[in-house]
Design a protein around this motif. Sequence first.
Motif, mmCIF file in Angstrom:
data_model
loop_
_atom_site.group_PDB
_atom_site.id
_atom_site.type_symbol
_atom_site.label_atom_id
_atom_site.label_comp_id
_atom_site.label_asym_id
_atom_site.label_seq_id
_atom_site.Cartn_x
_atom_site.Cartn_y
_atom_site.Cartn_z
ATOM 1 N N ALA A 82 -76.234 12.372 26.413
ATOM 2 C CA ALA A 82 -76.536 12.720 25.023
ATOM 3 C C ALA A 82 -75.265 13.077 24.267
ATOM 4 O O ALA A 82 -75.143 12.793 23.076
ATOM 5 C CB ALA A 82 -77.520 13.892 24.983
ATOM 6 N N GLY A 83 -74.325 13.741 24.951
ATOM 7 C CA GLY A 83 -73.005 13.987 24.379
ATOM 8 C C GLY A 83 -72.051 12.918 24.862
ATOM 9 O O GLY A 83 -72.482 11.846 25.311
ATOM 10 N N ARG A 84 -70.768 13.185 24.801
ATOM 11 C CA ARG A 84 -69.816 12.186 25.295
ATOM 12 C C ARG A 84 -68.568 12.861 25.848
ATOM 13 O O ARG A 84 -68.269 14.017 25.512
ATOM 14 C CB ARG A 84 -69.433 11.195 24.197
ATOM 15 C CG ARG A 84 -68.691 11.779 23.004
ATOM 16 C CD ARG A 84 -68.461 10.700 21.940
ATOM 17 N NE ARG A 84 -67.851 11.234 20.742
ATOM 18 C CZ ARG A 84 -66.533 11.348 20.546
ATOM 19 N NH1 ARG A 84 -65.694 10.949 21.507
ATOM 20 N NH2 ARG A 84 -66.050 11.849 19.414
ATOM 21 N N PHE A 85 -67.869 12.117 26.693
ATOM 22 C CA PHE A 85 -66.619 12.585 27.280
ATOM 23 C C PHE A 85 -65.455 11.779 26.719
ATOM 24 O O PHE A 85 -65.559 10.573 26.512
ATOM 25 C CB PHE A 85 -66.650 12.410 28.803
ATOM 26 C CG PHE A 85 -67.510 13.416 29.507
ATOM 27 C CD1 PHE A 85 -66.976 14.622 29.946
ATOM 28 C CD2 PHE A 85 -68.862 13.167 29.729
ATOM 29 C CE1 PHE A 85 -67.766 15.552 30.602
ATOM 30 C CE2 PHE A 85 -69.657 14.081 30.379
ATOM 31 C CZ PHE A 85 -69.110 15.283 30.820
ATOM 32 N N GLU A 86 -64.361 12.457 26.482
ATOM 33 C CA GLU A 86 -63.107 11.805 26.129
ATOM 34 C C GLU A 86 -62.063 12.179 27.173
ATOM 35 O O GLU A 86 -61.873 13.367 27.458
ATOM 36 C CB GLU A 86 -62.610 12.235 24.749
ATOM 37 C CG GLU A 86 -63.406 11.665 23.595
ATOM 38 C CD GLU A 86 -62.742 11.915 22.251
ATOM 39 O OE1 GLU A 86 -63.256 11.380 21.245
ATOM 40 O OE2 GLU A 86 -61.727 12.652 22.208
ATOM 41 N N GLU A 87 -61.417 11.179 27.755
ATOM 42 C CA GLU A 87 -60.339 11.441 28.705
ATOM 43 C C GLU A 87 -59.005 11.086 28.057
ATOM 44 O O GLU A 87 -58.847 9.987 27.528
ATOM 45 C CB GLU A 87 -60.524 10.657 29.993
ATOM 46 C CG GLU A 87 -59.444 10.976 31.026
ATOM 47 C CD GLU A 87 -59.707 10.379 32.394
ATOM 48 O OE1 GLU A 87 -58.724 10.093 33.111
ATOM 49 O OE2 GLU A 87 -60.891 10.179 32.742
ATOM 50 N N SER A 88 -58.081 12.026 28.109
ATOM 51 C CA SER A 88 -56.744 11.836 27.550
ATOM 52 C C SER A 88 -55.710 12.083 28.634
ATOM 53 O O SER A 88 -55.991 12.710 29.657
ATOM 54 C CB SER A 88 -56.502 12.787 26.369
ATOM 55 O OG SER A 88 -57.454 12.595 25.336
ATOM 56 N N GLN A 89 -54.510 11.604 28.383
ATOM 57 C CA GLN A 89 -53.376 11.874 29.257
ATOM 58 C C GLN A 89 -52.447 12.845 28.536
ATOM 59 O O GLN A 89 -52.016 12.572 27.417
ATOM 60 C CB GLN A 89 -52.641 10.584 29.613
ATOM 61 C CG GLN A 89 -53.475 9.595 30.392
ATOM 62 C CD GLN A 89 -53.854 10.094 31.771
ATOM 63 O OE1 GLN A 89 -53.049 10.682 32.478
ATOM 64 N NE2 GLN A 89 -55.095 9.851 32.157
ATOM 65 N N PHE A 90 -52.178 13.970 29.175
ATOM 66 C CA PHE A 90 -51.312 14.980 28.567
ATOM 67 C C PHE A 90 -50.011 15.055 29.356
ATOM 68 O O PHE A 90 -50.029 15.284 30.563
ATOM 69 C CB PHE A 90 -52.000 16.347 28.566
ATOM 70 C CG PHE A 90 -51.208 17.412 27.863
ATOM 71 C CD1 PHE A 90 -51.341 17.613 26.499
ATOM 72 C CD2 PHE A 90 -50.304 18.206 28.563
ATOM 73 C CE1 PHE A 90 -50.606 18.580 25.852
ATOM 74 C CE2 PHE A 90 -49.563 19.174 27.922
ATOM 75 C CZ PHE A 90 -49.710 19.365 26.562
#
Length: 341
Positions: free
Chosen positions: A9-17
Amino acid sequence: MLPWRADLAGRFEESQFDSELLRGNPLGDPSERPVLVYLPPGYDADQQRYPSIYVAMGYTGHLGMWFNRTPFRQPYPELLDAMFAGGDVPPAIVVFVDAWTKYGGSQYLDSPGTGQYHSYLCEEIVPWVDATYRTIADRDHRAITGKSSGGYAAMVTPLLRPDVFGALATHAGDASFELCYRPGFPVLAKQLRDRYDGSYEKFFADAEQRAGQLLRQDLEVLEFYGYASAYSAEPDGTVLLPFDELGEVVPAVWERWLALDPVAMLGQPQYADALRSLRAVWIDAGKQDEYHLDLGATAFHRAAHELGGPQLHFELFEGTHGGIEYRYPLAVRWLCEQLTG
């Protein structure tokens, strides 16, 4: 409990830090780390700001493992999303942090043996999340949670930095070191003696030759060295063990470990004041925990209760150390209520 990935229902965001603080760390581990951010249902439809909850993984955990599937159990991210999808929980942004090292973990501490993982979290990841997402950017709307070594991080990070985190939830976090670590000293001493002539150098040389084939006892030896690297490394990076070849305590080194025991920390005025300043503290553990972390949880709760201050939730449940991910959303629900109340 489907054997394949569920709709969210929500969402995930994957980033590189790319961390400046982890660059050039003693173990040569990557300074660029993944950060996984959960955005609750409705995030894209309005301009609301949300509390934030940070998730610290246990030892040998890394970010890619969160979506691992086990028969008849759902991964934590799906359990988390299902909770928020119900609509009866105040929404929050949930941040999954990676603190993996060559040794399998960092205890989320700054150490000359491992790297600056405490500062990485508090000085880099938190400001980046606040700048990137619509958080309520203050400590009274920010919490940290975790299990095992992640639960340790959840306990000590707000004590070290109460200006950053105002609430916590710990599931079977490392605490009462005399109970959870010290009984393992003679076992580890004998493993080192019988298999590696008492030498960690020989252990690492052998482990490199068996990459991908390590046994459970190998991982136990490695894990303990990782703890020592976090708790008792010298300024030049030399790792000191808290026991000798007989498995007996080395007092000067063991005292350094005990100084970082969450229960012992609450006996020190600066950490007692930090605990009193928090809004909410959730503590739980399984009654059958193999590492006696139910006793550590009880001791931490007792000390926190005696100090007074935050809203406390304490619970011992039927369960062991593993397979308790169903507990995590319960704590997040409670934290969301406390952070918005």
